[in-house]
Design an enzyme around this catalytic site. Structure first.
Site, short mmCIF file in Angstrom:
data_model
loop_
_atom_site.label_atom_id
_atom_site.label_comp_id
_atom_site.label_asym_id
_atom_site.label_seq_id
_atom_site.Cartn_x
_atom_site.Cartn_y
_atom_site.Cartn_z
N LYS A 1 0.95 -1.31 -0.02
CA LYS A 1 0.07 -0.01 0.01
C LYS A 1 0.95 1.19 -0.10
CE LYS A 1 -4.05 1.77 2.55
NZ LYS A 1 -4.81 1.59 3.68
N SER B 1 -9.69 1.35 2.96
CA SER B 1 -8.90 2.06 2.06
C SER B 1 -7.80 1.48 1.15
CB SER B 1 -8.19 3.34 2.76
OG SER B 1 -7.34 2.69 3.79
N SER C 1 -9.70 -1.14 7.14
CA SER C 1 -9.20 -0.92 5.59
C SER C 1 -8.64 -1.95 4.85
CB SER C 1 -8.30 0.27 5.47
OG SER C 1 -8.95 1.37 5.69
N1 GLN Z 1 -13.16 3.48 6.28
C1 GLN Z 1 -12.54 3.82 7.44
C2 GLN Z 1 -12.33 5.26 7.20
O1 GLN Z 1 -12.65 6.02 6.23
C3 GLN Z 1 -11.37 2.92 7.83
C4 GLN Z 1 -10.07 3.44 7.15
C5 GLN Z 1 -8.76 2.66 7.54
O2 GLN Z 1 -9.02 1.64 8.18
N2 GLN Z 1 -7.61 3.29 7.33
O3 GLN Z 1 -11.66 5.93 8.14
#
Ligand code: GLN
Length: 464
Positions: A55, A130, A154
């Site tokens: 990532k 994400s 994420s």
């Molecule tokens: N979808 C969640 C957010 O928008 C989690 C994001 C993540 O785990 N980085 O914050």
């Protein structure tokens, strides 16, 4: 020949990227050189020649680390994250950096400054987020394993939406050194795998105490692969019934109920558990995560990293314009929310209260784990949705995380495993969460499930 394999991975990555946009950079030169080096090295290494996608918020020396943001466009990391150093030492080959929601804020990849990655099961749909790019790189058959990051789901959520395994460790299990900070008390490096075994192989290598991260724990790292095929007869799996109600898609409910039944048939004991504060998870998460983000993201000022706005004459103007032009809408929304909940007039009402409820969420789990070895829920309330479907409605987007955020609030490990397809052919994931340091038990439960009940179908777009 490692070199031949890696060239093939790189070719596939390049070929599929036109359609899937899962890689922000494909590191051909670096990966080929590494492969040649490994071919010439006779040593036996645990991940020798294994291609891994990473990532784009995990620092990889000399490679782009953009965090999916314009503000870090073309920023090259000056050092490796500890997880990357450990992967390299184990013989893995980083083949590229993957697409992500900007600064890991999002559940669909649509907040990436470089356009969303696409779901290989149906390219009109999101891959989740994400860490969507890493999920797609594995789901489309380009690599078997990838690193992502987890602040509120994420890794687990995109794994679920893409039909692969996604794993979040106990907080402190994997060093965060070199993971660009979003919300430091919630952030973890997570792992995607085609199978739970792929995850276990990577985890065994990157887990463990690191002097460079004071929050990494000095807890011995067991041999996860040695216990992954253990019998699961008599293992207790808890079902928090109250979380199977409102907002859950019928297809998802049905498949997860079936999975519970499958576990029962494999000899697990199914018990009822309660997580009474889980319903506050989203509210608490979006206060704590935004508060920490507003502080962590203060460092992007146009002076030290990446992008700087042009045509400015004064320092403050340069800061303002750089941040205005460099950050996207979702990141700005989070910084504003976070600044608000930390402001002196509202600190007690929001931030401080959220911290108290966070403690209650954690207590719920501790109590539940006196009665069971793992808790089963859906990973995500729905299958992958269409690109654009929720992008104008931040609240609808935030609700994607209902099942995942509480593990981050509590600091416990969790894993998503494919458990079937919806009526329109999209993958569904079950989630198992466990007590602190129970990653071995979770990987075991996941691996046994996928070997007995494998997902037979393949995505539409898949590397040969
Ligand atoms: N979808 C969640 C957010 O928008 C989690 C994001 C993540 O785990 N980085 O914050």
């Amino acid at each position: 020949m490692i070199k031949t394999n890696i060239e093939k991975v790189l070719d596939n990555a390049e070929k599929l990227n036109e359609e899937l946009n899962s890689f922000l950079s494909i590191e051909r030169e670096h990966a080929s050189a590494r492969a040649a080096e490994l071919d010439a090295n006779a040593a036996e290494l645990p991940l020798k020649g294994v291609a891994v996608a990473v990532k784009d918020n995990i620092c990889t020396k000399g490679m782009q680390t953009s965090c999916g943001s314009r503000i870090l466009h073309n920023y090259k990391a000056q050092y490796n994250a500890t997880a990357i150093d450990r992967l390299n030492a184990a013989g893995a080959v980083v083949v590229g950096k993957t697409n992500m929601d900007e600064f890991a804020m999002g559940s669909s990849n649509e907040s990436s400054a470089f356009g969303p990655a696409k779901n290989p099961w149906d390219t009109s749909r999101v891959p989740g987020g994400s860490s969507g790019g890493s999920a797609v790189a594995v789901a489309s058959g380009v690599v078997r394993a990838a690193l992502g990051s987890e602040t509120g789901g994420s890794v687990r959520q995109p794994a679920s939406l893409c039909g692969i395994v996604g794993f979040k460790p106990t907080y402190g299990r994997i060093s965060r050194y070199g993971l660009v900070a979003f919300a430091s008390s919630l952030d973890n490096i997570g792992i995607f795998g085609k199978t739970a075994k792929d995850v276990a192989g990577v985890l065994g290598v990157i887990a463990g105490r690191d002097e460079l991260d004071s929050t990494s724990a000095d807890v011995p790292v067991p041999d996860y692969l040695a216990t992954i095929d253990n019998d699961i007869i008599g293992k207790k799996i808890g079902v928090p019934r109250a979380l199977y109600g409102e907002g859950l898609d019928e297809d998802v409910r049905e498949k997860v109920e079936q999975a519970i039944e499958n576990y029962r048939q494999m000899g697990a004991e199914i018990v009822d558990v309660e997580l009474p504060h889980a319903k506050y998870g989203i509210a608490v998460y979006y206060i704590i995560a935004t508060a920490e983000a507003s502080s962590n993201l203060a460092r992007y000022d146009g002076v030290r990293y990446g992008f700087r706005a042009e045509n400015t004459t004064a320092l403050r103007e340069m800061y303002f314009k750089t941040r205005e032009e460099g950050f996207g809408a979702e990141v700005k929304r989070r910084i504003m929310l976070g600044t608000y909940v930390l402001s002196s007039g509202y600190y007690d009402a929001y931030y401080s209260k959220a911290q108290k409820v966070r403690a209650l969420v954690k207590q719920d789990y501790q109590k539940a784990f006196t009665a069971c070895d793992a808790i089963i829920t859906p990973t995500s309330p729905s299958v992958a949705f269409k690109i654009g479907e929720k992008s104008d409605d931040p609240l609808a987007m935030y609700l994607n995380d209902v099942y995942t955020v509480s593990a981050n609030l509590a600091g416990i490990p969790g894993i998503s495993v494919p458990c079937g397809l919806s009526s329109d052919g999209m993958p569904i994931g079950l989630q198992l969460t466990g007590n602190f340091w129970s990653e071995g038990a979770l990987l075991n439960l996941a691996s046994v499930y996928e070997s007995q009940f494998p997902l037979e179908a393949k995505p539409q777009i898949f590397a040969e």
